[in-house]
Write a protein that holds these residues in place. Structure first.
Motif, PDB file in Angstrom:
ATOM      1  N   ASP A   8       0.842  -1.185   0.000  1.00  0.00           N
ATOM      2  CA  ASP A   8       0.000   0.000   0.000  1.00  0.00           C
ATOM      3  C   ASP A   8       0.881   1.240   0.000  1.00  0.00           C
ATOM      4  OD1 ASP A   8      -2.353  -1.427   0.094  1.00  0.00           O
ATOM      5  OD2 ASP A   8      -2.547  -1.295   2.266  1.00  0.00           O
ATOM      6  N   VAL A  10       1.289   5.036   1.161  1.00  0.00           N
ATOM      7  CA  VAL A  10       0.816   5.809   2.309  1.00  0.00           C
ATOM      8  C   VAL A  10       1.309   7.237   2.161  1.00  0.00           C
ATOM      9  CG1 VAL A  10       0.947   6.077   4.819  1.00  0.00           C
ATOM     10  CG2 VAL A  10       0.792   3.802   3.813  1.00  0.00           C
ATOM     11  N   LYS A  35      -7.947   6.878   0.756  1.00  0.00           N
ATOM     12  CA  LYS A  35      -8.790   6.750   1.947  1.00  0.00           C
ATOM     13  C   LYS A  35      -8.107   7.378   3.157  1.00  0.00           C
ATOM     14  CE  LYS A  35     -12.044   4.323   1.927  1.00  0.00           C
ATOM     15  NZ  LYS A  35     -13.434   4.725   1.797  1.00  0.00           N
ATOM     16  N   ARG A  37      -7.266   7.243   6.690  1.00  0.00           N
ATOM     17  CA  ARG A  37      -7.188   6.153   7.667  1.00  0.00           C
ATOM     18  C   ARG A  37      -7.048   6.662   9.098  1.00  0.00           C
ATOM     19  NH1 ARG A  37      -9.054   2.056   4.583  1.00  0.00           N
ATOM     20  NH2 ARG A  37      -7.882   1.956   2.642  1.00  0.00           N
ATOM     21  N   PHE A  38      -6.499   7.887   9.257  1.00  0.00           N
ATOM     22  CA  PHE A  38      -6.278   8.433  10.596  1.00  0.00           C
ATOM     23  C   PHE A  38      -6.358   9.947  10.535  1.00  0.00           C
ATOM     24  CE2 PHE A  38      -3.311  10.253  13.717  1.00  0.00           C
ATOM     25  CZ  PHE A  38      -3.860   9.761  14.881  1.00  0.00           C
ATOM     26  N   ASP A  56     -11.744  11.434   2.719  1.00  0.00           N
ATOM     27  CA  ASP A  56     -11.023  10.827   1.602  1.00  0.00           C
ATOM     28  C   ASP A  56     -10.807  11.890   0.529  1.00  0.00           C
ATOM     29  OD1 ASP A  56     -11.470   8.499   3.037  1.00  0.00           O
ATOM     30  OD2 ASP A  56     -12.961   7.708   1.643  1.00  0.00           O
ATOM     31  N   SER A  84      -4.156   6.198   2.628  1.00  0.00           N
ATOM     32  CA  SER A  84      -3.581   5.065   1.911  1.00  0.00           C
ATOM     33  C   SER A  84      -4.489   4.727   0.736  1.00  0.00           C
ATOM     34  CB  SER A  84      -3.385   3.853   2.816  1.00  0.00           C
ATOM     35  OG  SER A  84      -4.627   3.281   3.156  1.00  0.00           O
TER      36      SER A  84
END
Length: 85
Positions: A8, A10, A35, A37-38, A56, A84
């Protein structure tokens, strides 16, 4: 240990300013949906956080920051976002 499989990508974005950054353009390594993610500014971690809206992003072709694609995002003050694909 590298197992030779796909990895992936990042992207980590940090805002060291005391103001949120809206409509902030940065480079991304590939086009498409990234997306979130955090989000360290999420109020679920603490009511003391502002909860600045981040989501996103869609990276589009077009070089920016030395990368082949770019996207527009929003990030809260003194916070970190991790995307990611």
């Amino acid at each position: 240990m590298d197992k030779g499989g796909p990895a992936d990508d990042v992207v980590i974005v940090a805002n060291f300013f005391h103001e949120p950054q809206d409509s902030y353009v940065i480079g991304f390594p590939a086009a498409g949906i990234w997306k979130l993610r955090f989000n360290s500014d999420w109020q679920g971690y603490s009511e003391a956080f502002e909860g600045h809206p981040s989501a996103d992003v869609l990276a589009e072709p077009g070089e920016y920051d030395g990368l082949p694609c770019h996207a527009v995002l929003a990030i809260g003050p003194y916070s970190v976002l991790i995307f990611s694909q």
